[in-house]
Design a protein around this motif. Sequence first.
Motif, short mmCIF file in Angstrom:
data_model
loop_
_atom_site.label_atom_id
_atom_site.label_comp_id
_atom_site.label_asym_id
_atom_site.label_seq_id
_atom_site.Cartn_x
_atom_site.Cartn_y
_atom_site.Cartn_z
N PRO A 70 0.79 -1.24 0.00
CA PRO A 70 0.00 0.00 0.00
C PRO A 70 0.83 1.30 0.00
N GLY A 71 1.98 1.34 0.61
CA GLY A 71 2.79 2.55 0.63
C GLY A 71 3.64 2.76 -0.62
N GLU A 72 3.56 1.83 -1.56
CA GLU A 72 4.40 1.90 -2.76
C GLU A 72 3.64 2.39 -4.00
N TYR A 73 2.39 2.79 -3.80
CA TYR A 73 1.60 3.31 -4.92
C TYR A 73 0.56 4.30 -4.41
N GLN A 74 0.05 5.11 -5.32
CA GLN A 74 -1.01 6.06 -5.02
C GLN A 74 -2.14 5.84 -6.01
N LEU A 75 -3.39 5.83 -5.52
CA LEU A 75 -4.54 5.78 -6.42
C LEU A 75 -4.61 7.11 -7.16
N MET A 76 -4.96 7.05 -8.43
CA MET A 76 -4.97 8.26 -9.25
C MET A 76 -6.35 8.49 -9.88
N ILE A 77 -6.78 9.73 -9.88
CA ILE A 77 -7.98 10.17 -10.59
C ILE A 77 -7.46 11.16 -11.63
N ASP A 96 1.60 16.78 -7.13
CA ASP A 96 1.85 16.08 -5.87
C ASP A 96 1.04 14.79 -5.84
N ASP A 97 1.73 13.66 -5.91
CA ASP A 97 1.07 12.35 -5.94
C ASP A 97 0.24 12.08 -4.69
N LYS A 98 0.54 12.76 -3.60
CA LYS A 98 -0.14 12.50 -2.33
C LYS A 98 -1.19 13.56 -2.02
N ALA A 99 -1.68 14.24 -3.08
CA ALA A 99 -2.68 15.30 -2.88
C ALA A 99 -3.78 15.20 -3.93
N LEU A 100 -4.92 15.79 -3.60
CA LEU A 100 -6.06 15.87 -4.51
C LEU A 100 -6.41 17.33 -4.73
N LEU A 101 -6.85 17.64 -5.95
CA LEU A 101 -7.35 18.98 -6.26
C LEU A 101 -8.86 18.96 -6.10
N GLN A 149 -8.08 23.78 -5.52
CA GLN A 149 -7.29 23.88 -4.30
C GLN A 149 -6.74 22.49 -4.00
N SER A 150 -5.45 22.40 -3.70
CA SER A 150 -4.81 21.13 -3.41
C SER A 150 -4.87 20.82 -1.92
#
Length: 133
Positions: A60-67, A89-94, A109-110
């Motif tokens: 789980p810590g080796e990937y990020q879900l992406m939209i 930023d892979d660890k943020a959402l807009l 806004q991120s």
Amino acid sequence: MKKRIKVTIADFTHLTENLNNPEELALYETANGNTYDAEIEHDGYAIVDVTDEDYIELAPGEYQLMIEEWTTAGQIGEWTLQTMSDPADDKALLYRTVDKAGTEIQAPQSLPKQVVELVANTWFGKKAKKIEE
């Protein structure tokens, strides 16, 4: 069900210790930073087919879900709240709001994904029942 993920391995130490095959380690190194469709297992591990014959398994810590495109997250009155992964930023959402015509009302806004998760858990998480002695 496949989900879009980005491989985000920050530290290869653990993989280097557990993989004895340099070719297998090279698959992880090559995949790092790239986006794939992956099968997410019930334990949170992601299975990624990197070639027709080869796959990698990510913790789980080796990937990020992406939209990758603006997606409706809900309604605020007559406005629509939309979200997508922050490309910077892979660890943020807009997040942004748009009107019925799709005109942007509030600029994107991120927010860190961790903040979004904490707020969701606070607002919508189930309260633990107190155990009476």
